[in-house]
Structure formats: C-alpha cells, structure tokens
Design an enzyme around this catalytic site. Structure first.
Site, short mmCIF file in Angstrom:
data_model
loop_
_atom_site.label_atom_id
_atom_site.label_comp_id
_atom_site.label_asym_id
_atom_site.label_seq_id
_atom_site.Cartn_x
_atom_site.Cartn_y
_atom_site.Cartn_z
N ARG A 1 -12.48 2.21 -7.46
CA ARG A 1 -11.61 3.31 -7.89
C ARG A 1 -12.00 3.79 -9.29
O ARG A 1 -12.69 3.07 -10.02
CB ARG A 1 -10.16 2.83 -7.89
CG ARG A 1 -9.72 2.48 -6.48
CD ARG A 1 -8.26 2.21 -6.40
NE ARG A 1 -7.89 1.92 -5.02
CZ ARG A 1 -6.69 2.06 -4.50
NH1 ARG A 1 -5.70 2.48 -5.28
NH2 ARG A 1 -6.44 1.80 -3.24
N ARG B 1 -0.01 7.69 -2.77
CA ARG B 1 0.60 8.79 -2.01
C ARG B 1 2.05 9.03 -2.43
O ARG B 1 2.52 10.15 -2.44
CB ARG B 1 0.49 8.50 -0.50
CG ARG B 1 -0.88 8.87 0.06
CD ARG B 1 -1.11 8.23 1.40
NE ARG B 1 -1.42 6.80 1.26
CZ ARG B 1 -1.53 5.96 2.28
NH1 ARG B 1 -1.36 6.40 3.51
NH2 ARG B 1 -1.83 4.69 2.07
N LEU C 1 -6.04 -4.24 8.24
CA LEU C 1 -5.80 -5.36 7.32
C LEU C 1 -6.51 -5.17 5.99
O LEU C 1 -6.18 -5.85 5.01
CB LEU C 1 -6.23 -6.69 7.96
CG LEU C 1 -5.34 -7.21 9.08
CD1 LEU C 1 -5.93 -8.47 9.69
CD2 LEU C 1 -3.93 -7.50 8.56
N SER C 2 -7.51 -4.29 5.94
CA SER C 2 -8.23 -4.03 4.68
C SER C 2 -8.64 -5.33 3.97
O SER C 2 -8.41 -5.49 2.78
CB SER C 2 -7.39 -3.15 3.75
OG SER C 2 -7.09 -1.93 4.36
N ASN D 1 -11.21 -2.64 -4.46
CA ASN D 1 -10.48 -1.70 -5.33
C ASN D 1 -11.21 -1.40 -6.63
O ASN D 1 -10.87 -0.45 -7.34
CB ASN D 1 -9.05 -2.19 -5.61
CG ASN D 1 -8.12 -2.09 -4.42
OD1 ASN D 1 -7.23 -2.92 -4.24
ND2 ASN D 1 -8.31 -1.08 -3.58
N TRP D 2 -12.27 -2.18 -6.95
CA TRP D 2 -13.07 -1.86 -8.16
C TRP D 2 -13.76 -0.52 -8.02
O TRP D 2 -14.20 0.05 -9.03
CB TRP D 2 -14.14 -2.94 -8.39
CG TRP D 2 -13.59 -4.29 -8.73
CD1 TRP D 2 -13.59 -5.37 -7.92
CD2 TRP D 2 -12.97 -4.70 -9.97
NE1 TRP D 2 -12.99 -6.44 -8.55
CE2 TRP D 2 -12.61 -6.06 -9.82
CE3 TRP D 2 -12.68 -4.05 -11.17
CZ2 TRP D 2 -11.97 -6.78 -10.81
CZ3 TRP D 2 -12.04 -4.77 -12.16
CH2 TRP D 2 -11.70 -6.12 -11.99
N HIS E 1 1.88 3.18 -9.12
CA HIS E 1 1.64 1.74 -9.23
C HIS E 1 2.79 1.06 -10.00
O HIS E 1 3.20 -0.04 -9.64
CB HIS E 1 0.30 1.46 -9.93
CG HIS E 1 -0.88 1.93 -9.12
ND1 HIS E 1 -1.01 1.65 -7.78
CD2 HIS E 1 -1.97 2.68 -9.45
CE1 HIS E 1 -2.13 2.20 -7.32
NE2 HIS E 1 -2.73 2.83 -8.31
N ASP F 1 0.82 -1.22 0.00
CA ASP F 1 0.00 0.00 0.00
C ASP F 1 0.85 1.27 0.00
O ASP F 1 1.96 1.28 0.53
CB ASP F 1 -0.91 -0.02 1.24
CG ASP F 1 -2.01 1.01 1.15
OD1 ASP F 1 -2.36 1.43 0.03
OD2 ASP F 1 -2.53 1.42 2.21
N SER G 1 -7.74 -5.62 -4.33
CA SER G 1 -8.79 -6.13 -3.43
C SER G 1 -10.15 -6.09 -4.13
O SER G 1 -10.33 -5.38 -5.12
CB SER G 1 -8.84 -5.29 -2.16
OG SER G 1 -9.49 -4.06 -2.40
N THR G 2 -11.09 -6.84 -3.56
CA THR G 2 -12.45 -6.82 -4.11
C THR G 2 -13.05 -5.42 -3.99
O THR G 2 -13.99 -5.09 -4.71
CB THR G 2 -13.34 -7.84 -3.37
OG1 THR G 2 -13.08 -7.76 -1.97
CG2 THR G 2 -13.06 -9.26 -3.82
C1 IPE Z 1 -5.27 -2.56 0.38
O1 IPE Z 1 -5.00 -1.23 0.15
C2 IPE Z 1 -5.35 -3.31 -0.93
C3 IPE Z 1 -4.09 -3.49 -1.64
C4 IPE Z 1 -2.92 -3.09 -1.25
C5 IPE Z 1 -4.20 -4.21 -2.87
P1 IPE Z 1 -6.16 -0.15 0.02
O2 IPE Z 1 -5.49 1.14 -0.26
O3 IPE Z 1 -7.18 -0.60 -0.92
O4 IPE Z 1 -6.78 -0.16 1.49
P2 IPE Z 1 -7.58 0.96 2.27
O5 IPE Z 1 -8.63 1.49 1.35
O6 IPE Z 1 -6.60 2.00 2.66
O7 IPE Z 1 -8.13 0.26 3.48
C1 IPE Z 2 -1.77 0.24 -3.21
O1 IPE Z 2 -1.55 1.59 -3.29
C2 IPE Z 2 -2.14 -0.38 -4.53
C3 IPE Z 2 -3.51 -0.88 -4.59
C4 IPE Z 2 -4.40 -0.72 -3.68
C5 IPE Z 2 -3.88 -1.60 -5.77
P1 IPE Z 2 -2.73 2.64 -3.23
O2 IPE Z 2 -3.18 2.93 -4.60
O3 IPE Z 2 -3.80 2.21 -2.30
O4 IPE Z 2 -1.97 3.90 -2.64
P2 IPE Z 2 -2.52 4.95 -1.62
O5 IPE Z 2 -2.99 4.20 -0.41
O6 IPE Z 2 -3.63 5.69 -2.30
O7 IPE Z 2 -1.35 5.82 -1.31
MG MG Z 3 -4.11 2.49 -0.34
#
Ligand code: IPE
Ligand code: IPE
Ligand code: MG
Length: 251
Positions: free
Chosen positions: A82, A35, A206-207, A79-80, A48, A31, A76-77
C-alpha cells in the site's frame, strides 16, 4: 435460512445462542476500513481509526461473552504494497494500540500474543510487542492474538523451515514430519484451531489468513464494513455457526 436471519432483529440473537456451544476460537479479518471512509468522503486513515474503535468494542464483547481465543487480522504481509502514508498510518495505530492496550488487557486478564513475522517490524513496534506480551502473559480469561505482518503461507513456510532444520540436525527423521509436528511449529501452537472465521466487507476470501489452522473452520461472510461491525453482528455470526453441522470428514 439467510433471509430468516436477515429479518431477525439483532438483539434476538443474544437469547438464541447456546452459551455451552460457543466457538472456542474466532478469527476475524477486519476488512473494509478504506471503503467505509470512501463512502463518507474521508481519508482512508480515518477508516482505519474507526476500525480500531470497532476492534476495541468487539474484543471487549467477545471477552464478556466467554470466547476463549480471538485472532484479529491487523496487517498482512501483502499490506506493505500500500502507499507509504497508509502503511505509516496503520503502523502508528498499531503502536498506539500496543501502548494503550497494555493496561487495558492486563486489567481484563487477557493474554495478548502477536503472530506474524515480527522481525520485519520497526524497533518501536517490536518494543511495544515485547512489553504488551510480557505484561499480559499471565492473562487467564481470554487470549487475544493480533496477526501483524502475518501471512498464512509464511507461517507454514516458517514451520517447514524449522522442521527441515530439525531433520538436518538429526533430531527427527524426514518421515517424522506430520500434521502433529507441523502444527506444533506454527506461530502459536498453544491455542486451538479457529472454529469460526468472520470476514466482513463483502469479500469471499481468506486473503492469506490462518491457512493451516482454517482447514476445518466455519467461514462466515457479511457485507458489513468493519468499522460498522457491532456486538450484534458477532452474535449473529455465532448463531449461524451454531446452526451448522461440523463433520470433519465424517458423516
Ligand atoms: C486482509 O484484507 C488483511 C487485513 C484485514 C489485515 P485486505 O484488504 O488486505 O485483503 P484483500 O486485498 O482484499 O484480499
Ligand atoms: C482493512 O481495511 C485494514 C487493513 C487491511 C489493514 P482495508 O484498508 O483493506 O479496507 P478496504 O478493503 O480498502 O475497504
Ligand atoms: Mg481490504
């Protein structure tokens, strides 16, 4: 202890860790890519791409160190939810990895397994998964699990559904559903539960990652954003893990 660890030079950890007490299975929540990019005024997709480079380096290092199983949370399930262009950028990186990783992982004798709801993915990704899993299936030195369209709750739900079907068909009685049976119905029951779960990026959660298997995992958090995560940070997390007392409810 934390202050002491912060002061210690990262390189010191290599000599301090006990090679006979390595975590067998490390889970990593990759993660902080977004940022990392934002801090530099770059688009999230660049974050990424940098995260994918860190993933490559860490997997390589973990294998050399002798870690037997690594599970990386890639998508993650949840992350869709976004924006479409970000989901597309992530899927394209994943597809690229499935293609590039194929020979790389086979050469390293690493078995790649994708855990998650793979049915819900695009055809080209599904094809990439089939190919990488098939060509690395005899890998003996390390198992690399990539959690893709993965949710810990969904994993438990899918195990519960399989158990319910077994009960309905008469193969088992409802009271046969226990810890051991449900464990055997998780996405990949062939690996031990994670000993250590690493979450960088400053979040303390743990998300939805490995909820079933993490019942007694040691959790390690850090402010580092995933693209900045180095082999030294991995060594640091292992050193801290080795200072802990795992009691599993005992004394
Ligand atoms: C957890 O990160 C999922 C992955 C790293 C793939 P997220 O960025 O999706 O988690 P939250 O939203 O901060 O909980
Ligand atoms: C983790 O980085 C990658 C995935 C969740 C796929 P993020 O995209 O969540 O990065 P932040 O948390 O927004 O910084
Ligand atoms: Mg994140």
């Amino acid at each position: 202890m934390i202050r002491f660890n912060k002061k210690k030079k990262a390189a010191d950890y290599s000599g301090l860790i006990d090679r006979n007490n390595l975590p067998k299975h490390i889970g990593i929540i990759m993660d902080g890519n977004g940022r990392w990019a934002k801090k530099r005024g770059l688009p999230r997709s660049i974050g990424h791409a940098e995260g994918a480079k860190a993933f490559d380096k860490i997997i390589d290092f973990a294998g050399k160190l002798g870690i037997k199983v690594v599970t990386c949370y890639a998508f993650s399930t949840e992350n869709w939810s976004r924006p479409d262009d970000e989901v597309a950028a992530l899927m394209s990186l994943l597809l690229q990895y499935l293609k590039d990783g194929l020979t790389k992982m086979a050469d390293k004798d690493t078995k790649v397994i994708i855990i998650g709801d793979t049915k819900g993915l695009n055809e080209d990704i599904k094809e990439g998964i089939r190919k990488i899993e098939d060509s690395t299936k005899d890998g003996k030195s390390m198992v690399l699990q990539i959690a893709l369209n993965y949710g810990g709750r969904q994993e438990i739900i899918s195990a519960a559904q399989k158990a319910a079907k077994m009960a309905v068909s008469g193969e088992i009685k409802p009271e046969d559903i226990d810890d051991k049976l449900l464990s055997s119905l998780m996405y990949n029951p062939d690996v031990p539960e994670p000993d250590l779960i690493i979450r960088p990026s400053g979040e303390f959660r743990l998300s939805n990652f490995l909820l079933w298997g993490s019942a007694y995992s040691e959790l390690w958090f850090s402010d580092i954003l995933w693209p900045d995560f180095t082999a030294d940070d991995l060594l640091k997390s292992i050193y801290d893990y080795q200072q802990r007392s795992r009691r599993f409810g005992g004394i």
